[in-house]
Design a protein around this motif. Structure first.
Motif, PDB file in Angstrom:
ATOM      1  N   UNK A 222       0.832  -1.200   0.000  1.00  0.00           N
ATOM      2  CA  UNK A 222       0.000   0.000   0.000  1.00  0.00           C
ATOM      3  C   UNK A 222       0.870   1.256   0.000  1.00  0.00           C
ATOM      4  N   UNK A 223       0.365   2.349  -0.604  1.00  0.00           N
ATOM      5  CA  UNK A 223       1.137   3.606  -0.601  1.00  0.00           C
ATOM      6  C   UNK A 223       1.233   4.196   0.808  1.00  0.00           C
ATOM      7  N   UNK A 224       2.100   5.172   0.985  1.00  0.00           N
ATOM      8  CA  UNK A 224       2.323   5.794   2.292  1.00  0.00           C
ATOM      9  C   UNK A 224       1.121   6.596   2.778  1.00  0.00           C
ATOM     10  N   UNK A 225       0.310   7.106   1.853  1.00  0.00           N
ATOM     11  CA  UNK A 225      -0.899   7.836   2.193  1.00  0.00           C
ATOM     12  C   UNK A 225      -2.053   7.156   1.468  1.00  0.00           C
ATOM     13  N   UNK A 226      -3.082   6.790   2.238  1.00  0.00           N
ATOM     14  CA  UNK A 226      -4.192   6.029   1.673  1.00  0.00           C
ATOM     15  C   UNK A 226      -5.498   6.807   1.790  1.00  0.00           C
ATOM     16  N   UNK A 227      -6.518   6.297   1.120  1.00  0.00           N
ATOM     17  CA  UNK A 227      -7.856   6.874   1.232  1.00  0.00           C
ATOM     18  C   UNK A 227      -8.751   5.916   2.027  1.00  0.00           C
ATOM     19  N   UNK A 228      -9.998   6.293   2.186  1.00  0.00           N
ATOM     20  CA  UNK A 228     -10.925   5.494   3.004  1.00  0.00           C
ATOM     21  C   UNK A 228     -11.154   4.112   2.394  1.00  0.00           C
ATOM     22  N   UNK A 229     -11.280   4.051   1.089  1.00  0.00           N
ATOM     23  CA  UNK A 229     -11.501   2.763   0.428  1.00  0.00           C
ATOM     24  C   UNK A 229     -10.341   1.793   0.705  1.00  0.00           C
ATOM     25  N   UNK A 230      -9.130   2.306   0.641  1.00  0.00           N
ATOM     26  CA  UNK A 230      -7.959   1.467   0.917  1.00  0.00           C
ATOM     27  C   UNK A 230      -7.920   1.068   2.385  1.00  0.00           C
ATOM     28  N   UNK A 231      -8.299   1.970   3.276  1.00  0.00           N
ATOM     29  CA  UNK A 231      -8.380   1.645   4.699  1.00  0.00           C
ATOM     30  C   UNK A 231      -9.351   0.486   4.918  1.00  0.00           C
ATOM     31  N   UNK A 232     -10.470   0.523   4.230  1.00  0.00           N
ATOM     32  CA  UNK A 232     -11.441  -0.571   4.326  1.00  0.00           C
ATOM     33  C   UNK A 232     -10.802  -1.897   3.936  1.00  0.00           C
TER      34      UNK A 232
END
Length: 69
Positions: A5-15
Motif C-alpha cells: 500500500x502507498x504511504x498515504x491512503x484513502x478510506x476505500x484502501x483503509x477498508x
C-alpha cells in the motif's frame, strides 16, 4: 507491514486493509482513533497511523479475531 500500500491512503484502501465497512472506516477517522486529514472532499490517512492503530488498540484485536473466524 502493508508494504503493498502507498504511504498515504484513502478510506476505500483503509477498508481493504482492515476488512471493515465504509461506515466503520469513517467512524475510526472522525473519532480520531485513526488519524486522517480531510483534503477536499476525501480523507487522506498516512499508513503509519493505520499501523499504529493496529499495534496499540484493543479494537484492532477484535477486528483480527473477526477476520480469523
Amino acid at each position: 507491514m502493508f508494504r503493498q500500500y502507498p504511504d498515504v491512503i484513502d478510506v476505500h484502501t483503509l477498508q481493504k486493509m482492515l476488512g471493515i465497512s465504509r461506515h466503520h472506516a469513517y467512524r475510526l477517522i472522525t473519532s480520531g482513533r485513526i488519524k486522517g486529514r480531510k483534503v477536499g472532499k476525501s480523507y487522506k490517512i498516512p499508513k503509519v497511523y493505520v499501523i499504529d492503530f493496529l499495534l496499540q488498540n484493543d479494537e484492532a484485536d477484535t477486528l483480527a479475531q473477526k477476520g480469523n473466524s
